[in-house]
Scaffold this active site. Structure first.
Site, mmCIF file in Angstrom:
data_model
loop_
_atom_site.group_PDB
_atom_site.id
_atom_site.type_symbol
_atom_site.label_atom_id
_atom_site.label_comp_id
_atom_site.label_asym_id
_atom_site.label_seq_id
_atom_site.Cartn_x
_atom_site.Cartn_y
_atom_site.Cartn_z
ATOM 1 N N ASP A 10 -35.641 36.235 69.633
ATOM 2 C CA ASP A 10 -36.871 36.153 68.847
ATOM 3 C C ASP A 10 -37.000 37.375 67.929
ATOM 4 O O ASP A 10 -37.085 38.507 68.393
ATOM 5 C CB ASP A 10 -38.058 36.117 69.838
ATOM 6 C CG ASP A 10 -39.390 36.021 69.135
ATOM 7 O OD1 ASP A 10 -40.391 35.746 69.830
ATOM 8 O OD2 ASP A 10 -39.448 36.215 67.906
ATOM 9 N N ASN A 24 -42.646 30.055 52.921
ATOM 10 C CA ASN A 24 -42.639 29.052 51.857
ATOM 11 C C ASN A 24 -43.359 29.662 50.656
ATOM 12 O O ASN A 24 -43.970 30.719 50.772
ATOM 13 C CB ASN A 24 -43.318 27.743 52.319
ATOM 14 C CG ASN A 24 -44.741 27.967 52.729
ATOM 15 O OD1 ASN A 24 -45.592 28.363 51.913
ATOM 16 N ND2 ASN A 24 -45.028 27.756 54.000
ATOM 17 N N GLY A 32 -42.035 27.331 62.465
ATOM 18 C CA GLY A 32 -40.780 28.082 62.638
ATOM 19 C C GLY A 32 -40.982 29.583 62.748
ATOM 20 O O GLY A 32 -41.941 30.072 63.342
ATOM 21 N N ASP A 34 -41.722 31.604 60.424
ATOM 22 C CA ASP A 34 -42.923 31.999 59.663
ATOM 23 C C ASP A 34 -44.137 32.032 60.594
ATOM 24 O O ASP A 34 -44.892 33.005 60.656
ATOM 25 C CB ASP A 34 -43.133 30.963 58.543
ATOM 26 C CG ASP A 34 -44.077 31.430 57.440
ATOM 27 O OD1 ASP A 34 -44.332 30.637 56.526
ATOM 28 O OD2 ASP A 34 -44.551 32.570 57.502
ATOM 29 N N THR A 123 -32.261 27.252 57.476
ATOM 30 C CA THR A 123 -31.501 26.374 58.388
ATOM 31 C C THR A 123 -32.390 25.624 59.365
ATOM 32 O O THR A 123 -31.886 24.904 60.224
ATOM 33 C CB THR A 123 -30.464 27.185 59.194
ATOM 34 O OG1 THR A 123 -31.147 28.063 60.107
ATOM 35 C CG2 THR A 123 -29.554 27.974 58.280
ATOM 36 N N GLY A 124 -33.679 25.763 59.256
ATOM 37 C CA GLY A 124 -34.586 25.012 60.138
ATOM 38 C C GLY A 124 -35.221 23.873 59.369
ATOM 39 O O GLY A 124 -34.539 22.923 58.953
ATOM 40 N N VAL A 125 -36.498 24.009 59.106
ATOM 41 C CA VAL A 125 -37.253 22.966 58.380
ATOM 42 C C VAL A 125 -36.591 22.631 57.042
ATOM 43 O O VAL A 125 -36.560 21.485 56.619
ATOM 44 C CB VAL A 125 -38.713 23.459 58.144
ATOM 45 C CG1 VAL A 125 -39.461 22.584 57.150
ATOM 46 C CG2 VAL A 125 -39.460 23.527 59.464
HETATM 47 N N1 APR Z 1 -37.019 34.303 65.744
HETATM 48 C C1 APR Z 1 -35.864 34.126 65.061
HETATM 49 N N2 APR Z 1 -35.517 32.970 64.480
HETATM 50 C C2 APR Z 1 -36.379 31.934 64.599
HETATM 51 C C3 APR Z 1 -37.610 32.037 65.290
HETATM 52 C C4 APR Z 1 -37.916 33.284 65.879
HETATM 53 N N3 APR Z 1 -39.050 33.496 66.556
HETATM 54 N N4 APR Z 1 -38.243 30.828 65.219
HETATM 55 C C5 APR Z 1 -37.429 30.009 64.535
HETATM 56 N N5 APR Z 1 -36.305 30.662 64.165
HETATM 57 C C6 APR Z 1 -35.142 30.171 63.420
HETATM 58 C C7 APR Z 1 -34.924 28.673 63.393
HETATM 59 O O1 APR Z 1 -34.314 28.231 64.597
HETATM 60 C C8 APR Z 1 -33.977 28.580 62.205
HETATM 61 O O2 APR Z 1 -32.639 28.868 62.625
HETATM 62 O O3 APR Z 1 -35.316 30.517 62.058
HETATM 63 C C9 APR Z 1 -34.437 29.729 61.280
HETATM 64 C C10 APR Z 1 -35.190 29.259 60.053
HETATM 65 O O4 APR Z 1 -35.936 28.090 60.375
HETATM 66 P P1 APR Z 1 -37.434 27.881 59.827
HETATM 67 O O5 APR Z 1 -38.325 28.856 60.469
HETATM 68 O O6 APR Z 1 -37.733 26.421 59.963
HETATM 69 O O7 APR Z 1 -37.334 28.284 58.275
HETATM 70 P P2 APR Z 1 -36.711 27.496 57.041
HETATM 71 O O8 APR Z 1 -35.683 26.508 57.445
HETATM 72 O O9 APR Z 1 -36.346 28.563 56.057
HETATM 73 O O10 APR Z 1 -37.963 26.665 56.495
HETATM 74 C C11 APR Z 1 -39.037 27.369 55.947
HETATM 75 O O11 APR Z 1 -40.577 26.342 57.441
HETATM 76 O O12 APR Z 1 -41.963 27.398 58.882
HETATM 77 C C12 APR Z 1 -41.897 26.829 57.646
HETATM 78 O O13 APR Z 1 -43.507 28.047 56.372
HETATM 79 C C13 APR Z 1 -42.132 27.822 56.544
HETATM 80 O O14 APR Z 1 -42.321 26.123 54.921
HETATM 81 C C14 APR Z 1 -41.468 27.123 55.409
HETATM 82 C C15 APR Z 1 -40.254 26.499 56.060
#
Ligand code: APR
Length: 177
Positions: A10, A24, A32, A34, A123-125
């Site tokens: 984390d 974003n 995520g 954020d 790599t997430g959302v």
């Molecule tokens: N610590 C480290 N990494 C994390 C954590 C954390 N606490 N929580 C999530 N992640 C990882 C996810 O597993 C992924 O590998 O961060 C990476 C990025 O994923 P997202 O948070 O979904 O970000 P992204 O893919 O860039 O999408 C951004 O998602 O949360 C919204 O407001 C944000 O609209 C924006 C979008």
């Protein structure tokens, strides 16, 4: 010599000078990483983001803004906005993702930070293929460091929240070391 490391876990628990947020363009928080960073930092982070948006508008993909870190152990939070993945558009999107890393590093160096932690941006959302994002992220950081663009930065951490990303980054950081 800049140390580039891969850590698992984390990002909000790390004691580094700069924590990078995968935000974003609205800078108003989200899910995520954020959401995790805003929750851990407390309401002051959103207040600072609101002031930035009022002054200069939202943050376009590939760019970054810096705020304090609220209740986090870090000194600053750098909010950067990754590109949303679109199949077939990788050649156009990769440079935008690379810019998230280089722009964040430059902001941190300008602020005199010595350590910075990155999540796996987009790599997430935002659905970026993890292997492609890892290539772009490690490549961008390595080339900036090689060009002495890191200024005061001595430690760069790639923080991986899942095993897939951890394996991808460990392999790339080792291969490019
Ligand atoms: N610590 C480290 N990494 C994390 C954590 C954390 N606490 N929580 C999530 N992640 C990882 C996810 O597993 C992924 O590998 O961060 C990476 C990025 O994923 P997202 O948070 O979904 O970000 P992204 O893919 O860039 O999408 C951004 O998602 O949360 C919204 O407001 C944000 O609209 C924006 C979008």
């Amino acid at each position: 010599m800049v140390a580039i490391e891969v850590v698992r876990g984390d990002i909000t628990s790390l004691e580094v000078d700069a924590i990078v947020n995968a935000a974003n363009s609205s800078l108003m928080g989200g899910g995520g990483v954020d959401g995790a960073i805003h929750r851990a930092a407390g309401p002051s982070l959103l207040e600072e983001c609101r002031a930035i948006v009022a002054r200069q508008g939202g943050c376009p993909p590939g760019e970054a803004v810096m705020t304090g870190a609220g209740d986090l152990k870090a000194t600053v939070v750098i909010h950067t906005v990754g590109p949303v993945w679109q199949p077939g558009e990788g050649d156009r999107l990769d440079p935008i993702l690379a810019s998230c890393y280089t722009t964040s590093l430059r902001l941190a160096a300008d602020a005199g930070c010595r350590s910075i932690a990155f999540p796996n941006i987009s790599t997430g959302v935002y659905g970026y293929p993890k292997d492609r994002a890892a290539d772009v992220a490690v490549g961008a950081v390595r080339s900036l460091v090689a060009g002495r663009g890191g200024g005061s930065i001595e430690r760069i951490l790639f923080v991986c929240f899942d095993d897939d990303n951890a394996e991808l980054y460990e392999a790339r950081v080792a291969a490019s070391g």
